[in-house]
Design an enzyme around this catalytic site. Structure first.
Site, PDB file in Angstrom:
ATOM      1  CG  ASN A  55      65.948 -44.738  44.895  1.00  0.00           C
ATOM      2  OD1 ASN A  55      65.626 -45.918  44.284  1.00  0.00           O
ATOM      3  ND2 ASN A  55      66.398 -43.700  43.898  1.00  0.00           N
TER       4      ASN A  55
ATOM      5  CG  ASP B 274      62.739 -42.587  35.867  1.00  0.00           C
ATOM      6  OD1 ASP B 274      62.493 -42.264  36.971  1.00  0.00           O
ATOM      7  OD2 ASP B 274      63.500 -41.963  35.213  1.00  0.00           O
TER       8      ASP B 274
HETATM    9  C1  FPP Z   1      61.611 -43.738  40.037  1.00  0.00           C
HETATM   10  O1  FPP Z   1      60.389 -42.831  39.829  1.00  0.00           O
HETATM   11  C2  FPP Z   1      60.820 -44.955  40.798  1.00  0.00           C
HETATM   12  C3  FPP Z   1      61.382 -45.340  42.284  1.00  0.00           C
HETATM   13  C4  FPP Z   1      62.616 -44.645  42.634  1.00  0.00           C
HETATM   14  C5  FPP Z   1      60.511 -46.307  42.901  1.00  0.00           C
HETATM   15  C6  FPP Z   1      60.071 -47.346  42.016  1.00  0.00           C
HETATM   16  C7  FPP Z   1      58.795 -47.949  42.870  1.00  0.00           C
HETATM   17  C8  FPP Z   1      57.846 -48.411  42.740  1.00  0.00           C
HETATM   18  C9  FPP Z   1      57.298 -48.489  41.259  1.00  0.00           C
HETATM   19  C10 FPP Z   1      56.575 -49.009  43.757  1.00  0.00           C
HETATM   20  C11 FPP Z   1      57.005 -49.877  44.866  1.00  0.00           C
HETATM   21  C12 FPP Z   1      57.631 -51.146  44.151  1.00  0.00           C
HETATM   22  C13 FPP Z   1      57.093 -52.317  44.356  1.00  0.00           C
HETATM   23  C14 FPP Z   1      57.982 -53.619  43.787  1.00  0.00           C
HETATM   24  C15 FPP Z   1      55.750 -52.486  44.992  1.00  0.00           C
HETATM   25  P1  FPP Z   1      60.974 -41.315  40.114  1.00  0.00           P
HETATM   26  O2  FPP Z   1      60.357 -41.252  41.545  1.00  0.00           O
HETATM   27  O3  FPP Z   1      62.165 -41.319  40.180  1.00  0.00           O
HETATM   28  O4  FPP Z   1      60.152 -40.461  39.214  1.00  0.00           O
HETATM   29  P2  FPP Z   1      60.561 -38.940  38.867  1.00  0.00           P
HETATM   30  O5  FPP Z   1      61.801 -39.391  37.804  1.00  0.00           O
HETATM   31  O6  FPP Z   1      59.509 -38.719  37.660  1.00  0.00           O
HETATM   32  O7  FPP Z   1      60.773 -38.208  40.067  1.00  0.00           O
END
Ligand code: FPP
Length: 251
Positions: A75, A27
């Site tokens: 998501n 996250d």
């Molecule tokens: C949460 O951060 C993260 C995600 C919804 C996606 C995770 C994806 C990756 C780490 C990259 C792609 C994955 C791979 C395996 C290559 P958020 O966007 O909710 O962050 P925030 O809470 O700060 O908005």
């Protein structure tokens, strides 16, 4: 005293029993980007680099299983542009990491409603899973279009179809998408949030929970090693009393 170096941390972690299975809620990508005045997608791109680094460290220290929450069932409701960028990042990752997975003996696995993934991601996922199927040093599981409640409903239906009303916990467990993986020992969530967010609900029953303030794109080898060291300092009782639990490794 100065903070330990990564080498010192790694030596300390290697000297004690390791968790067999670590799962991570990655996250904070969006906030990482927003604090730099960048589009959210830039945070996801840097988050992919953290995935590469953490996987390498997990394999090097000797974890048996690493499970990453890469895309939740919820998501899909994000803006189309962000969902599209995440799918492209996943496809790029699956293409670019295959050779390293082969070199490092990593078997790629995936859990979730995989038939919801776009064809170009699914094809690369299937190719990477097939190519790495014989590897046995570590299993890397990507949770994609994953939800813990969805997994439980799916497992309950499958177990009920096979066993009827006599189904028990073992039957349900055997029908989970995570069947065959070691018991979950440690669940990590980054970015200071303290929620499980529909991740591995059944599997968390006796997992140790570790919350890191670090945003996922900044979560690299030292941060993973600190999480493992925290796990190693805990006493796991599984419902027993402290006196009942043998503690040979604690000093
Ligand atoms: C949460 O951060 C993260 C995600 C919804 C996606 C995770 C994806 C990756 C780490 C990259 C792609 C994955 C791979 C395996 C290559 P958020 O966007 O909710 O962050 P925030 O809470 O700060 O908005």
């Amino acid at each position: 005293m100065a903070d330990p170096t990564v080498e010192q941390l790694e030596a300390r972690v290697r000297a004690r029993p390791l968790p067999r299975h670590v799962a991570i809620i990655m996250d904070g990508n969006g906030r990482w980007a927003e604090t730099r005045g960048l589009p959210r997608v830039a945070g996801h791109r840097e988050g992919s680099e953290a995935v590469r680094a953490v996987t390498r460290t997990a394999r090097r220290v000797g974890l048996e299983a690493l499970t990453l929450y890469a895309f939740s069932a919820e998501n899909w409701a994000r803006p189309d542009e962000e969902v599209g960028a995440l799918m492209q990042l996943l496809a790029d990752y699956l293409e670019s990491e295959r050779a390293e997975m082969m070199q490092n003996g990593i078997r790629l696995n995936a859990i979730g409603e995989l038939d919801r993934l776009p064809g170009f991601v699914r094809e690369r996922l299937d190719a990477a899973r097939a190519e790495t199927a014989g590897n046995d040093r570590m299993v890397l599981t990507l949770a994609l279009s994953y939800g813990g409640r969805q997994e439980l409903v799916h497992a309950a239906r499958a177990a009920a179809a096979a066993r009827g009303p006599a189904l028990d916990a073992d039957d349900l467990e055997a029908a989970l998408w995570t069947r065959g993986l070691p018991e979950l020992d440690l669940l990590v969530r980054t970015s200071g949030e303290r929620r499980i967010s529909n991740f591995l609900l059944w599997q968390c029953a006796y997992a140790e929970l570790y919350f890191s303030e670090v945003l996922w794109p900044d979560f690299r080898d030292a941060a993973l090693l600190e999480a493992i060291a925290s796990f190693q300092a805990r006493e796991r009782r599984f419902g027993l009393t402290g006196a009942q639990v043998a503690r040979p490794e604690r000093g």
